[in-house]
Scaffold this motif. Structure first.
Motif, PDB file in Angstrom:
ATOM      1  N   GLU A   1       1.007  -1.334   0.018  1.00  0.00           N
ATOM      2  CA  GLU A   1      -0.175  -0.025   0.022  1.00  0.00           C
ATOM      3  C   GLU A   1       0.777   1.245   0.007  1.00  0.00           C
ATOM      4  N   PHE A   2       1.907   1.154   0.914  1.00  0.00           N
ATOM      5  CA  PHE A   2       2.600   2.435   0.935  1.00  0.00           C
ATOM      6  C   PHE A   2       4.109   2.117   1.492  1.00  0.00           C
ATOM      7  N   SER A   3       5.107   2.848   1.351  1.00  0.00           N
ATOM      8  CA  SER A   3       6.452   2.627   1.816  1.00  0.00           C
ATOM      9  C   SER A   3       6.936   3.901   1.837  1.00  0.00           C
TER      10      SER A   3
ATOM     11  N   ILE B   1      11.198   4.009   8.638  1.00  0.00           N
ATOM     12  CA  ILE B   1      10.629   3.082   7.707  1.00  0.00           C
ATOM     13  C   ILE B   1       9.183   2.896   8.137  1.00  0.00           C
ATOM     14  N   ASP B   2       8.246   3.410   7.357  1.00  0.00           N
ATOM     15  CA  ASP B   2       6.852   3.379   7.990  1.00  0.00           C
ATOM     16  C   ASP B   2       6.227   2.627   6.607  1.00  0.00           C
ATOM     17  N   ILE B   3       5.595   1.413   6.859  1.00  0.00           N
ATOM     18  CA  ILE B   3       5.203   0.540   5.592  1.00  0.00           C
ATOM     19  C   ILE B   3       3.719   0.035   6.136  1.00  0.00           C
TER      20      ILE B   3
ATOM     21  N   SER C   1      -2.339  -2.908   6.998  1.00  0.00           N
ATOM     22  CA  SER C   1      -1.346  -2.728   7.989  1.00  0.00           C
ATOM     23  C   SER C   1      -0.503  -1.425   7.906  1.00  0.00           C
ATOM     24  N   ASP C   2      -0.027  -1.256   8.941  1.00  0.00           N
ATOM     25  CA  ASP C   2       0.665   0.150   9.155  1.00  0.00           C
ATOM     26  C   ASP C   2       1.527   0.131  10.253  1.00  0.00           C
ATOM     27  N   MET C   3       2.862   0.457  10.196  1.00  0.00           N
ATOM     28  CA  MET C   3       3.822   0.247  11.187  1.00  0.00           C
ATOM     29  C   MET C   3       5.113   1.274  10.842  1.00  0.00           C
ATOM     30  N   THR C   4       5.605   1.634  11.949  1.00  0.00           N
ATOM     31  CA  THR C   4       6.916   2.308  11.655  1.00  0.00           C
ATOM     32  C   THR C   4       7.976   1.957  12.552  1.00  0.00           C
ATOM     33  N   ARG C   5       8.975   1.627  12.097  1.00  0.00           N
ATOM     34  CA  ARG C   5      10.365   1.318  12.927  1.00  0.00           C
ATOM     35  C   ARG C   5      11.357   2.091  12.557  1.00  0.00           C
TER      36      ARG C   5
ATOM     37  N   ILE D   1      -0.820   4.413  17.376  1.00  0.00           N
ATOM     38  CA  ILE D   1      -0.204   5.360  18.284  1.00  0.00           C
ATOM     39  C   ILE D   1       1.166   5.495  17.813  1.00  0.00           C
ATOM     40  N   GLU D   2       1.465   6.635  17.298  1.00  0.00           N
ATOM     41  CA  GLU D   2       2.626   7.102  16.515  1.00  0.00           C
ATOM     42  C   GLU D   2       3.232   8.629  16.587  1.00  0.00           C
ATOM     43  N   PRO D   3       3.660   8.778  17.990  1.00  0.00           N
ATOM     44  CA  PRO D   3       4.172  10.047  17.975  1.00  0.00           C
ATOM     45  C   PRO D   3       5.647  10.117  17.254  1.00  0.00           C
TER      46      PRO D   3
ATOM     47  N   LEU E   1       7.829   6.208  15.984  1.00  0.00           N
ATOM     48  CA  LEU E   1       7.571   4.777  16.293  1.00  0.00           C
ATOM     49  C   LEU E   1       6.062   4.648  16.288  1.00  0.00           C
ATOM     50  N   GLU E   2       5.693   3.533  15.666  1.00  0.00           N
ATOM     51  CA  GLU E   2       4.206   3.284  15.447  1.00  0.00           C
ATOM     52  C   GLU E   2       3.755   2.221  15.738  1.00  0.00           C
ATOM     53  N   GLU E   3       2.900   1.783  16.475  1.00  0.00           N
ATOM     54  CA  GLU E   3       2.139   0.687  16.867  1.00  0.00           C
ATOM     55  C   GLU E   3       0.628   0.721  16.569  1.00  0.00           C
TER      56      GLU E   3
HETATM   57 ZN    ZN Z   1       2.424   4.420   9.318  1.00  0.00          ZN
END
Ligand code: ZN
Ligand code: ZN
Length: 366
Positions: free
Chosen positions: A192-194, A222-224, A233-237, A326-328, A340-342
């Motif tokens: 979907e996105f990276s 990295i937010d993918i 899905s959506d997560m950032t590390r 939650i992604e401050p 950081l995104e959960e």
């Molecule tokens: Zn994201």
């Protein structure tokens, strides 16, 4: 009609009654998809699902009728390009008993010409959007939706590891993004996105992933996200290439504390703005308030961004079953950014994180 559709229609009618709405109209989009498990092809031809307490029916372009019939037994009032939709709309409104509707729930995502076609037929009717009815239902996920979101989150964990494995000095952001896309595809998910933002690019929260090559000393955001079974899905590390830039560890610890504070504030009955405030307080007290330039989170369902929004102004009361991010983040211009995104689902006892990947920084050995 499938049980899931019957259940959702019944729940929707309950919400419409509470909201004082006597007609609901949806265009072919994600609201309709959530309700029926499909939506007809969306184009300029007016296509509406009409729902009242007494029934439901479609205003349906003849061109799309056959394909849609495979997915639903709901009555179609068809119209052809030669005649236009007027008569079919009259018939559809009469069919559901909506011709004298006074309060109409409009799908806020449908085309304006569809909405006006309908409202012009209902003189004196007022409207509301879906937030108190269908939108409120969509915020709370059932077990089937939870299962799809969990499956996608775990695929995302593995796609993130593919990104970590690819990130090296001399490799471009686009090449890291390509590895992420390949991984999603290898698990049957559509990328979907990276967002891959290395070094100073990480300081742009929605950086346009480009051909800058990663280099030693970069922090990399990295937010993918990918999509499978209709859910995303959506997560950032974070990764660093060799040694982190100056000040990185301190800022990472602050952002992680902000995540933890937001998670601790997430409880059924709490208002969304209180969760945003919990994250923001940590970052502000650490002196970085002006560098946290976006809301704390957003809902995740069929849409990657949907209610509830975890923002300073959101009065939404959090409930069991809601899924949101939650992604401050802290973004230091010219230096680096850290987000950081959960994604969590709210349970009675608090939030449950979907990802199984820790929020610690991945250090690329160079
Ligand atoms: Zn994201
Ligand atoms: Zn997000």
């Amino acid at each position: 009609m499938p049980d899931a559709v019957t259940d959702r229609l019944e729940a929707l009618r309950g919400r419409m009654k509470q909201a004082g709405a006597d007609l609901l109209a949806l265009g072919p989009g994600n609201h309709m998809h959530w309700l029926l498990g499909f939506h007809p092809h969306a184009d300029e031809r007016p296509c509406l699902l009409l729902v009242t307490a007494g029934g439901e029916a479609f205003l349906m372009p003849a061109l799309n009728a056959e394909g849609s019939r495979e997915h639903t037994a709901i009555t179609f009032h068809q119209w052809g390009d030669a005649d236009g939709p007027d008569e079919a709309l009259t018939a559809a409104l009469a069919d559901v008993g909506g011709a004298n509707a006074k309060m109409v729930v409009l799908d806020e995502t449908m085309r304006a010409d569809f909405a006006l076609l309908l409202m012009d037929r209902l003189p004196g009717a007022s409207h509301q959007f879906t937030d108190a009815t269908l939108g409120a239902l969509r915020m709370c996920k059932d077990n089937v939706e939870f299962t799809f979101l969990k499956e996608n989150a775990l695929i995302n964990d593995r796609a993130m590891q593919a990104a970590f494995a690819t990130a090296k000095p001399g490799v471009s952001e686009l090449e890291v993004a390509a590895a992420v896309r390949d991984h999603f595809k290898s698990e049957g998910a559509a990328p979907e996105f990276s967002i891959v933002g290395g070094g100073p690019n990480g300081a742009f929260p929605h950086h346009q992933t480009g051909d800058r090559k990663l280099q030693k000393g970069d922090a990399v955001v990295i937010d993918i996200g990918g999509r499978k079974d209709g859910y995303p899905s959506d997560m950032t590390r974070m990764a660093v290439i060799g040694v982190p830039p100056e000040g990185y560890e301190e800022v990472h610890a602050i952002v992680d504390s902000a995540v933890k504070a937001a998670l601790a504030a997430c409880k059924p009955g709490v208002k969304a703005y209180e969760v945003d405030a919990a994250a923001r307080r940590v970052i502000t007290e650490a002196g970085y308030g002006e560098y946290f330039v976006h809301r704390t989170g957003h809902g995740l369902g069929i849409d990657i961004h949907e209610p509830p929004y975890i923002s300073a102004s959101s009065e939404t009361v959090l409930e069991n079953g809601m899924v949101f991010s939650i992604e401050p983040g802290i973004y230091l211009p010219g230096r680096f950014g850290i987000r950081l995104e959960e994604i969590v689902i709210l349970r009675d006892h608090g939030p449950e994180i979907f990802s199984e990947l820790p929020r610690t920084t991945h250090v690329v050995e160079v």
